[in-house]
Design an enzyme around this catalytic site. Sequence first.
Site, PDB file in Angstrom:
ATOM      1  N   HIS A  25       0.810  -1.053  -0.145  1.00 48.62           N
ATOM      2  CA  HIS A  25       0.235  -0.132   0.654  1.00 48.62           C
ATOM      3  C   HIS A  25       0.421   1.441  -0.039  1.00 48.62           C
ATOM      4  CE1 HIS A  25      -3.520  -1.374   1.293  1.00 48.62           C
ATOM      5  NE2 HIS A  25      -3.768  -2.654   0.435  1.00 48.62           N
ATOM      6  N   TYR A 141      -9.086  -7.460   9.818  1.00 52.45           N
ATOM      7  CA  TYR A 141      -8.733  -8.037   9.069  1.00 52.45           C
ATOM      8  C   TYR A 141      -7.234  -7.411   9.160  1.00 52.45           C
ATOM      9  CZ  TYR A 141      -8.518  -7.543   4.007  1.00 52.45           C
ATOM     10  OH  TYR A 141      -8.589  -7.898   2.578  1.00 52.45           O
ATOM     11  N   LYS A 195      -9.838 -12.301   9.861  1.00 57.98           N
ATOM     12  CA  LYS A 195      -9.742 -12.149   7.830  1.00 57.98           C
ATOM     13  C   LYS A 195      -7.671 -12.597   8.057  1.00 57.98           C
ATOM     14  CE  LYS A 195      -9.756 -10.392   3.810  1.00 57.98           C
ATOM     15  NZ  LYS A 195     -10.914 -10.023   2.116  1.00 57.98           N
ATOM     16  N   LYS A 197      -4.770 -11.079   5.603  1.00 57.16           N
ATOM     17  CA  LYS A 197      -4.691 -11.485   3.716  1.00 57.16           C
ATOM     18  C   LYS A 197      -2.856 -11.585   3.822  1.00 57.16           C
ATOM     19  CE  LYS A 197      -6.178  -9.241   1.356  1.00 57.16           C
ATOM     20  NZ  LYS A 197      -6.881  -9.536  -0.088  1.00 57.16           N
ATOM     21  N   ASP A 226      -6.813 -14.840   2.933  1.00 60.09           N
ATOM     22  CA  ASP A 226      -6.789 -14.609   1.424  1.00 60.09           C
ATOM     23  C   ASP A 226      -5.993 -14.013   0.726  1.00 60.09           C
ATOM     24  OD1 ASP A 226      -8.107 -13.364  -0.725  1.00 60.09           O
ATOM     25  OD2 ASP A 226      -8.818 -11.689   0.074  1.00 60.09           O
ATOM     26  N   PRO A 227      -5.701 -15.031   0.381  1.00 61.72           N
ATOM     27  CA  PRO A 227      -3.736 -15.066  -0.423  1.00 61.72           C
ATOM     28  C   PRO A 227      -3.935 -14.098  -2.010  1.00 61.72           C
ATOM     29  CG  PRO A 227      -4.402 -17.374  -0.080  1.00 61.72           C
ATOM     30  CD  PRO A 227      -5.777 -17.217  -0.235  1.00 61.72           C
ATOM     31  N   ASN A 228      -5.088 -14.059  -2.240  1.00 57.80           N
ATOM     32  CA  ASN A 228      -5.650 -13.254  -3.726  1.00 57.80           C
ATOM     33  C   ASN A 228      -5.150 -13.636  -4.369  1.00 57.80           C
ATOM     34  OD1 ASN A 228      -5.167  -9.570  -2.358  1.00 57.80           O
ATOM     35  ND2 ASN A 228      -6.858 -10.549  -3.032  1.00 57.80           N
ATOM     36  N   GLU A 251     -10.193 -17.816   1.258  1.00 56.11           N
ATOM     37  CA  GLU A 251     -10.572 -16.885  -0.184  1.00 56.11           C
ATOM     38  C   GLU A 251     -10.167 -16.891  -1.128  1.00 56.11           C
ATOM     39  OE1 GLU A 251     -11.517 -13.010   2.071  1.00 56.11           O
ATOM     40  OE2 GLU A 251     -11.411 -11.832  -0.273  1.00 56.11           O
ATOM     41  N   ASN A 274     -14.276 -12.747  -3.894  1.00 61.72           N
ATOM     42  CA  ASN A 274     -14.093 -11.324  -4.133  1.00 61.72           C
ATOM     43  C   ASN A 274     -12.952 -10.881  -5.713  1.00 61.72           C
ATOM     44  OD1 ASN A 274     -12.167 -11.111  -2.450  1.00 61.72           O
ATOM     45  ND2 ASN A 274     -11.962  -8.945  -3.554  1.00 61.72           N
ATOM     46  N   ASP A 298     -19.848  -6.369  -2.711  1.00 66.46           N
ATOM     47  CA  ASP A 298     -19.029  -5.061  -2.500  1.00 66.46           C
ATOM     48  C   ASP A 298     -20.176  -3.975  -3.685  1.00 66.46           C
ATOM     49  OD1 ASP A 298     -17.899  -2.381  -2.999  1.00 66.46           O
ATOM     50  OD2 ASP A 298     -16.117  -3.844  -2.757  1.00 66.46           O
ATOM     51  N   HIS A 325     -16.661  -6.978   1.028  1.00 65.16           N
ATOM     52  CA  HIS A 325     -15.658  -6.773   1.302  1.00 65.16           C
ATOM     53  C   HIS A 325     -15.353  -5.419   1.264  1.00 65.16           C
ATOM     54  CE1 HIS A 325     -13.135  -5.716  -2.795  1.00 65.16           C
ATOM     55  NE2 HIS A 325     -12.377  -6.437  -2.395  1.00 65.16           N
ATOM     56  N   SER A 326     -14.119  -5.067   0.955  1.00 68.44           N
ATOM     57  CA  SER A 326     -13.618  -4.009   1.594  1.00 68.44           C
ATOM     58  C   SER A 326     -12.684  -3.801   0.720  1.00 68.44           C
ATOM     59  CB  SER A 326     -13.645  -3.111   2.641  1.00 68.44           C
ATOM     60  OG  SER A 326     -12.642  -3.126   3.383  1.00 68.44           O
ATOM     61  N   ASN A 327     -12.044  -2.342   0.680  1.00 64.59           N
ATOM     62  CA  ASN A 327     -10.694  -1.267   0.443  1.00 64.59           C
ATOM     63  C   ASN A 327     -10.544   0.107   1.578  1.00 64.59           C
ATOM     64  OD1 ASN A 327     -11.529  -1.619  -3.012  1.00 64.59           O
ATOM     65  ND2 ASN A 327      -9.937  -2.481  -1.976  1.00 64.59           N
ATOM     66  N   HIS A 354     -11.201  -2.734   5.914  1.00 67.15           N
ATOM     67  CA  HIS A 354      -9.580  -1.640   5.990  1.00 67.15           C
ATOM     68  C   HIS A 354     -10.398  -0.926   7.245  1.00 67.15           C
ATOM     69  CE1 HIS A 354      -8.684  -4.152   3.026  1.00 67.15           C
ATOM     70  NE2 HIS A 354      -7.867  -3.605   2.093  1.00 67.15           N
ATOM     71  N   ARG A 407      -4.206   3.505  -7.653  1.00 69.84           N
ATOM     72  CA  ARG A 407      -3.881   2.646  -6.956  1.00 69.84           C
ATOM     73  C   ARG A 407      -2.586   1.926  -7.733  1.00 69.84           C
ATOM     74  NH1 ARG A 407      -6.326  -1.668  -3.247  1.00 69.84           N
ATOM     75  NH2 ARG A 407      -4.613  -2.909  -2.300  1.00 69.84           N
TER      76      ARG A 407
HETATM   77  O1  GKR Z   1      -6.328  -3.806   0.637  1.00 64.30           O
HETATM   78  O2  GKR Z   1      -4.498  -5.047   0.295  1.00 64.30           O
HETATM   79  C1  GKR Z   1      -5.711  -5.190   0.392  1.00 64.30           C
HETATM   80  C2  GKR Z   1      -6.702  -6.034  -0.067  1.00 64.30           C
HETATM   81  O3  GKR Z   1      -5.903  -6.586  -1.155  1.00 64.30           O
HETATM   82  C3  GKR Z   1      -7.546  -5.252  -0.884  1.00 64.30           C
HETATM   83  O4  GKR Z   1      -7.131  -4.639  -2.624  1.00 64.30           O
HETATM   84  C4  GKR Z   1      -8.502  -6.438  -1.603  1.00 64.30           C
HETATM   85  O5  GKR Z   1      -9.467  -5.632  -2.811  1.00 64.30           O
HETATM   86  O6  GKR Z   1      -9.834  -6.707   0.318  1.00 64.30           O
HETATM   87  C5  GKR Z   1      -9.115  -6.716  -0.803  1.00 64.30           C
HETATM   88  C6  GKR Z   1      -9.261  -8.316  -0.843  1.00 64.30           C
HETATM   89  O7  GKR Z   1     -10.840  -8.690   0.047  1.00 64.30           O
HETATM   90  O8  GKR Z   1      -9.566  -9.387  -1.690  1.00 64.30           O
HETATM   91 MG    MG Z   2     -10.204 -11.251  -1.061  1.00 62.74          MG
END
Ligand code: GKR
Ligand code: MG
Length: 427
Positions: A25, A141, A195, A197, A226-228, A251, A274, A298, A325-327, A354, A407
């Site tokens: 970030h 989170y 949760k 990240k 949540d490993p994205n 997730e 998400n 969201d 979900h959030s940011n 967040h 971003r």
């Molecule tokens: O804020 O770094 C972050 C999160 O990874 C966000 O960008 C994601 O959109 O919170 C989010 C998620 O659940 O994937």
């Molecule tokens: Mg996610």
Amino acid sequence: MHIAEMRVTPIAISDPPLLNAAGLHAPYALRTIVELVTNEGISGLGEVPGSAQTTASLEAAAEVVIGRDPFQLNAIYRGLVERFGVGHAPANLVGWEHRRILHVYSAIEVACFDIMGKAVGRPVCDLLGGRVRDRVEFSAYLFYKYEGAGGALGFGVDPAATGWAAVRQRAALDPEGIVAQAQAMCREFGFKSIKLKGGVFPPDQEIAAILALREAFGADTPLRLDPNAVWRVETAIAAGRQLEGVLEYFEDPVRGQEAMAAVRRAVKLPLATNMCTTAFEYLPASIRLGSEDIILSDHHFWGGLRASVELARICQTFGRGLSMHSNSHIGISLAAMTHLAAAVPNLTYACDTHYPWQSEEVLVGGRFKFEDGALSVPRAPGLGIELDRAALAKLHENYLRCGLTKRDDEVEMQKVQPGWKFQPTRW
Ligand code: GKR
Ligand code: MG
């Protein structure tokens, strides 16, 4: 009644150096604030993820919005589609052109709901069918992070900070750091579920963090990871098997609906997303393939509050659970999320937020206060919030000063680790 004025204000809010699969970030997160004012002097607020493009699109949307009745949401949406020249996206191709409409419309729609609520003397949740709950639960989170407070302090820390504000500045790069972060956050806000990240460190390290959280908090605290989507299918299956009976849900361990379906078939854990089923256009394939058990709604991404209620009904019909979900965000989004969550019967998971990572606010009265991990659903008309103009002006100054226009977590990470590259599939 008609909308007589539309003000669009990009802002930058301090954000600590949080790590994720896409990088790091920036010291500031961008949001765009929309304020609509009617000819009767009623105003409504909306907030969306910010970028110079989003701000420009919202400014361009003014010509559609000015003169409209805020109750005529269908006409406003149709006007925006005509203005930007896009309709529904072809399945699997919901690119920026389509996302733009959803962001723009969601900010305007929330502001219209705020106006409608004030006009009829009812909270927004009443316009969505009425509250089914008086308190909306949120989850802690957690993020791996570098030391630093974000904002003007960047990687520096404020030595005078105390409580959560002090812990929020600390580095968390291993299971011990994550447990300490969780304990401080849960102590401060009373969250009952957690949760993490992930997608930042090798999977074994993140599994160890989850197991350490389980050890520290016990089996009654639901945990999510949540490993994205940066894990391979085999990695996710092996990890999922170790976390069966431990995670409330897993997730987005992998990328795309097919890969999610393959993991889902192989592990006895609910899968949530998400990232793969992210728009109505993707729902048919989600149902056909069975890519997840739970969708994180969201309203900023799905096209507003009414669209989110529609999504909830579809989830119910097809046996999907619903979370949120959030940011990085501030209180206008949080108020909208709370009204929405109050009015959706099948939103049974504690919502993401967040908010604890942010410290600023643009609302009179300052920041929302969580009690026992939940927010009370406002009872005042509209969203139940009021804009603090001086606070908004200060955050707009931040935006002008910080020089960020979008971003880009990869670029931020490269400032710390030169040459670092985002890898869509990493482990
Ligand atoms: O804020 O770094 C972050 C999160 O990874 C966000 O960008 C994601 O959109 O919170 C989010 C998620 O659940 O994937
Ligand atoms: Mg996610």
